[in-house]
Scaffold this motif. Structure first.
Motif, PDB file in Angstrom:
ATOM      1  N   SER A 127      42.606 -12.758  -5.295  1.00  0.00           N
ATOM      2  CA  SER A 127      41.732 -13.612  -4.506  1.00  0.00           C
ATOM      3  C   SER A 127      40.395 -12.959  -4.178  1.00  0.00           C
ATOM      4  O   SER A 127      39.510 -13.609  -3.636  1.00  0.00           O
ATOM      5  CB  SER A 127      42.431 -14.003  -3.196  1.00  0.00           C
ATOM      6  N   ARG A 128      40.237 -11.671  -4.516  1.00  0.00           N
ATOM      7  CA  ARG A 128      38.996 -10.983  -4.202  1.00  0.00           C
ATOM      8  C   ARG A 128      38.191 -10.700  -5.462  1.00  0.00           C
ATOM      9  O   ARG A 128      38.733 -10.584  -6.558  1.00  0.00           O
ATOM     10  CB  ARG A 128      39.286  -9.658  -3.487  1.00  0.00           C
ATOM     11  N   ARG A 129      36.899 -10.553  -5.256  1.00  0.00           N
ATOM     12  CA  ARG A 129      36.015 -10.216  -6.364  1.00  0.00           C
ATOM     13  C   ARG A 129      36.338  -8.835  -6.915  1.00  0.00           C
ATOM     14  O   ARG A 129      36.801  -7.955  -6.197  1.00  0.00           O
ATOM     15  CB  ARG A 129      34.555 -10.246  -5.907  1.00  0.00           C
ATOM     16  N   LEU A 130      36.082  -8.652  -8.196  1.00  0.00           N
ATOM     17  CA  LEU A 130      36.206  -7.340  -8.811  1.00  0.00           C
ATOM     18  C   LEU A 130      35.063  -6.455  -8.310  1.00  0.00           C
ATOM     19  O   LEU A 130      33.979  -6.949  -7.972  1.00  0.00           O
ATOM     20  CB  LEU A 130      36.174  -7.463 -10.329  1.00  0.00           C
ATOM     21  N   THR A 153      29.737  -8.223 -22.636  1.00  0.00           N
ATOM     22  CA  THR A 153      30.836  -9.010 -23.189  1.00  0.00           C
ATOM     23  C   THR A 153      32.084  -8.781 -22.351  1.00  0.00           C
ATOM     24  O   THR A 153      32.322  -7.667 -21.862  1.00  0.00           O
ATOM     25  CB  THR A 153      31.126  -8.619 -24.651  1.00  0.00           C
ATOM     26  N   ILE A 154      32.871  -9.835 -22.179  1.00  0.00           N
ATOM     27  CA  ILE A 154      34.181  -9.731 -21.544  1.00  0.00           C
ATOM     28  C   ILE A 154      35.212 -10.200 -22.553  1.00  0.00           C
ATOM     29  O   ILE A 154      35.051 -11.260 -23.171  1.00  0.00           O
ATOM     30  CB  ILE A 154      34.263 -10.564 -20.251  1.00  0.00           C
ATOM     31  N   MET A 177      34.497 -14.313 -13.756  1.00  0.00           N
ATOM     32  CA  MET A 177      34.004 -13.799 -15.036  1.00  0.00           C
ATOM     33  C   MET A 177      32.540 -14.206 -15.231  1.00  0.00           C
ATOM     34  O   MET A 177      31.722 -13.416 -15.715  1.00  0.00           O
ATOM     35  CB  MET A 177      34.848 -14.351 -16.185  1.00  0.00           C
ATOM     36  N   ASN A 178      32.221 -15.426 -14.834  1.00  0.00           N
ATOM     37  CA  ASN A 178      30.847 -15.900 -14.944  1.00  0.00           C
ATOM     38  C   ASN A 178      29.914 -15.078 -14.057  1.00  0.00           C
ATOM     39  O   ASN A 178      28.778 -14.789 -14.436  1.00  0.00           O
ATOM     40  CB  ASN A 178      30.785 -17.375 -14.542  1.00  0.00           C
ATOM     41  N   ARG A 179      30.406 -14.672 -12.894  1.00  0.00           N
ATOM     42  CA  ARG A 179      29.582 -13.881 -11.971  1.00  0.00           C
ATOM     43  C   ARG A 179      29.209 -12.527 -12.556  1.00  0.00           C
ATOM     44  O   ARG A 179      28.051 -12.104 -12.479  1.00  0.00           O
ATOM     45  CB  ARG A 179      30.322 -13.677 -10.644  1.00  0.00           C
ATOM     46  N   ILE A 180      30.162 -11.832 -13.156  1.00  0.00           N
ATOM     47  CA  ILE A 180      29.900 -10.458 -13.627  1.00  0.00           C
ATOM     48  C   ILE A 180      29.397 -10.409 -15.066  1.00  0.00           C
ATOM     49  O   ILE A 180      29.006  -9.344 -15.544  1.00  0.00           O
ATOM     50  CB  ILE A 180      31.156  -9.578 -13.481  1.00  0.00           C
ATOM     51  N   ASN A 240      45.809 -17.637 -15.835  1.00  0.00           N
ATOM     52  CA  ASN A 240      45.546 -19.079 -15.790  1.00  0.00           C
ATOM     53  C   ASN A 240      44.117 -19.288 -15.289  1.00  0.00           C
ATOM     54  O   ASN A 240      43.877 -19.427 -14.087  1.00  0.00           O
ATOM     55  CB  ASN A 240      46.553 -19.775 -14.872  1.00  0.00           C
ATOM     56  N   TRP A 241      43.189 -19.313 -16.209  1.00  0.00           N
ATOM     57  CA  TRP A 241      41.776 -19.361 -15.853  1.00  0.00           C
ATOM     58  C   TRP A 241      41.406 -20.624 -15.074  1.00  0.00           C
ATOM     59  O   TRP A 241      40.463 -20.620 -14.279  1.00  0.00           O
ATOM     60  CB  TRP A 241      40.920 -19.261 -17.111  1.00  0.00           C
TER      61      TRP A 241
END
Length: 534
Positions: free
Chosen positions: A268-271, A280-281, A301-304, A289-290
């Motif tokens: 539930s927390r940001r990386l 690239t990720i 994923m979009n944030r980083i 489950n994206w």
């Protein structure tokens, strides 16, 4: 300036800023002291430290610069314990269920026999500070095999785990051979080998030039460390994210081999990364489950992910149809362009390659306005104990903003001064680079007695602009650049240079396995930390 060396065979205590409740040996009798040095009754906790009566030490909290003040740091007087060089200290071993693999803030410690898992669902540090030594494995511990031989084999008992043996029997990329775990060249989860898998991605999307256009990659999950190993040969720095729902502890295997790996939760927390820093990720066969919980994991994923960056998702044929349909709906809603969707004839793996938009115009054309755009006061770089958001951050658009332009090709980007930096910051970065280049060349590499042939995993505990890591770029090492959360936020600059790092608060234990690093570098770290003892 200081450098600290930590061999991976060493025991070590956890926590630097924790309030010290300790065990003291006074006149041959064990007593428990509080931080003011008064004798107390026995306290709970896993062992402790022998400490002399503490002298009061009033310090004024130093803020690194005006930026620290803006981030809410106030000057105040604090008292903290001092180590007496004339006193005898007696460290106890940690008595924990996870034993020699104990990771405070991650591992459960409970007396309930009904609890099957010993891992937290999120990072959560013990209320009682951990002041004990993590024991070595009971059956002995060997000094790790040095790089580059560690790419091919490691000592099995150094990473032994109850579920690892069963995992090895089912996978071809890792094999048991006597006292070793061996890793056959080009063997991977992908049929045809990992090299074919990487080449097919580059052929499908030619702009993905491994080691040139693409330098910094995040690999979600550590199911097959051959992915990062093969990219390393292409001058790509792959940071593997070891998820803590992995009870096989494959992240420890990757670290033992000498590959950049960080242990974290993905709940539930940001990386612990700033926004827009990964070129690239990659998610190869991961079971995340994206689309669940409003798509918050994909939004993270979009944030980083860097504007214009790539998200590579590979799945097998038995993928859930409902999950497939949900992703088909979710990715257009965040305006990811699908560049390729095919099943490779050799690997028999379905690969999807998405690209994050480079500008904000496309967001205005969305028919479905969910997820909504984040509010202007929502800081995309805030990541330490910050909940994931179900909103979409806009793409930087002004020339003075980071992310409007793709970095120079590697290795030029290591020395490039980004255009979005202010002139004063460019001067600081250039000075930091020159400073560490001179010190490393004239002192660290030749005058400190360090055998660099035996060093692979390095941590810079107080990285600023990544100058120390840049000075070691030609050595066969990788550096985890740690930017303390109470220092000015320079981590995005480190990533911009083609290096990797993370945020951390050194008043808490670092999220990695014991014995992970060969060398720790701490430049003026502890002098700052002592002012935060509370």
């Amino acid at each position: 300036m200081a450098i600290a060396r930590l061999g991976r065979q060493a025991k070590r205590p956890y926590g630097f800023c924790a309030k010290m409740t300790a065990v003291a040996v006074l006149d041959g009798k064990e007593e428990t002291l509080d931080r003011e040095g008064e004798v107390k009754e026995d306290t709970e906790g896993e062992g402790g430290l022998v400490e002399t009566v503490d002298q009061e030490n009033e310090e004024t909290l130093e803020s690194d610069d005006d930026e620290s003040k803006k981030r809410g740091m106030k000057k105040k007087k604090l008292k903290g314990p001092l180590f007496d060089p004339k006193m005898h200290y007696n460290w106890k071993l940690c008595s924990t269920k996870s034993k020699h693999n104990y990771i405070p803030c991650i591992d459960y410690e409970t007396s309930s026999w009904k609890l099957q898992s010993y891992r937290h669902t999120e990072r959560s540090c013990p209320k009682t500070p951990v002041m004990c030594l993590v024991p070595l494995p009971h059956d002995g511990y060997e000094v790790p095999i040095h790089w580059p031989k560690s790419k091919e084999k490691i000592y099995y008992k150094n990473v032994a785990h109850p579920k690892l043996a069963a995992f090895i029997k089912k996978h071809s990329w890792v094999m048991e051979s006597g006292e070793y775990l061996t890793f056959p060249q080009n063997q991977s989860e992908f049929k045809g080998g990992v090299l074919h898998y990487l080449d097919s991605i580059e052929e499908t999307v030619p702009d993905i030039e491994w080691g040139k256009n693409i330098r910094v990659v995040l690999d979600i999950g550590v199911k097959d460390s051959s992915f990062g190993a093969s990219l390393f040969n292409k001058e790509v720095l792959t940071l593997s994210l070891g998820l803590k729902d992995d009870l096989v502890d494959l992240a420890q295997v990757a670290l033992e081999r000498g590959f950049p790996t960080i242990v974290s939760f993905f709940g539930s927390r940001r990386l612990p990364f700033p926004s827009g820093v990964f070129d690239t990720i990659h998610c190869g066969g991961c079971t995340i489950n994206w689309h669940s919980n409003g798509g918050k994991h994909l939004l993270e994923m979009n944030r980083i992910l860097r504007p214009g960056g790539y998200f590579i998702l590979s799945t097998k044929h038995d993928n859930n149809i409902e999950d497939e349909e949900a992703m088909t709906t979710l990715t257009p809603s965040i305006c990811w362009n699908i560049l390729a969707h095919k099943t490779d004839d050799v690997s028999e793996v379905g690969v999807k390659i998405y690209q994050k938009p480079e500008s904000n115009e496309i967001y205005q054309l969305r028919r479905r306005r969910y997820p909504p755009l984040c509010k202007e006061n929502e800081n995309p770089d805030a990541a330490w104990y910050v909940p994931m958001k179900t909103c979409l951050h806009t793409v930087p658009s002004a020339i003075e903003q980071r992310g409007t332009e793709w970095p120079d090709e590697w290795p030029k980007r290591l020395e490039t001064l980004p255009d979005w930096l202010e002139d004063k910051d460019k001067d600081k970065l250039a000075a930091d680079t020159k400073h560490w280049a001179a010190i490393v060349e004239k002192s660290y590499l030749t005058g400190m007695g360090i055998d660099w042939k035996n060093i692979r995993n390095v941590m810079d505990m107080k990285a600023i602009y990544g100058g120390f890591a840049a000075a070691l770029a030609k050595q066969n090492v990788w550096v985890m650049n740690v930017v303390p959360v109470h220092a000015p936020d320079t981590l995005s600059i480190i990533f911009e240079r083609g290096l990797v790092g993370t945020y951390h608060d050194w008043c808490e234990s670092f999220s990695t396995y014991p014995r992970s690093y060969d060398l720790l570098h701490a430049d003026h770290l502890f002098s700052r930390l002592k002012n935060r003892l509370g």
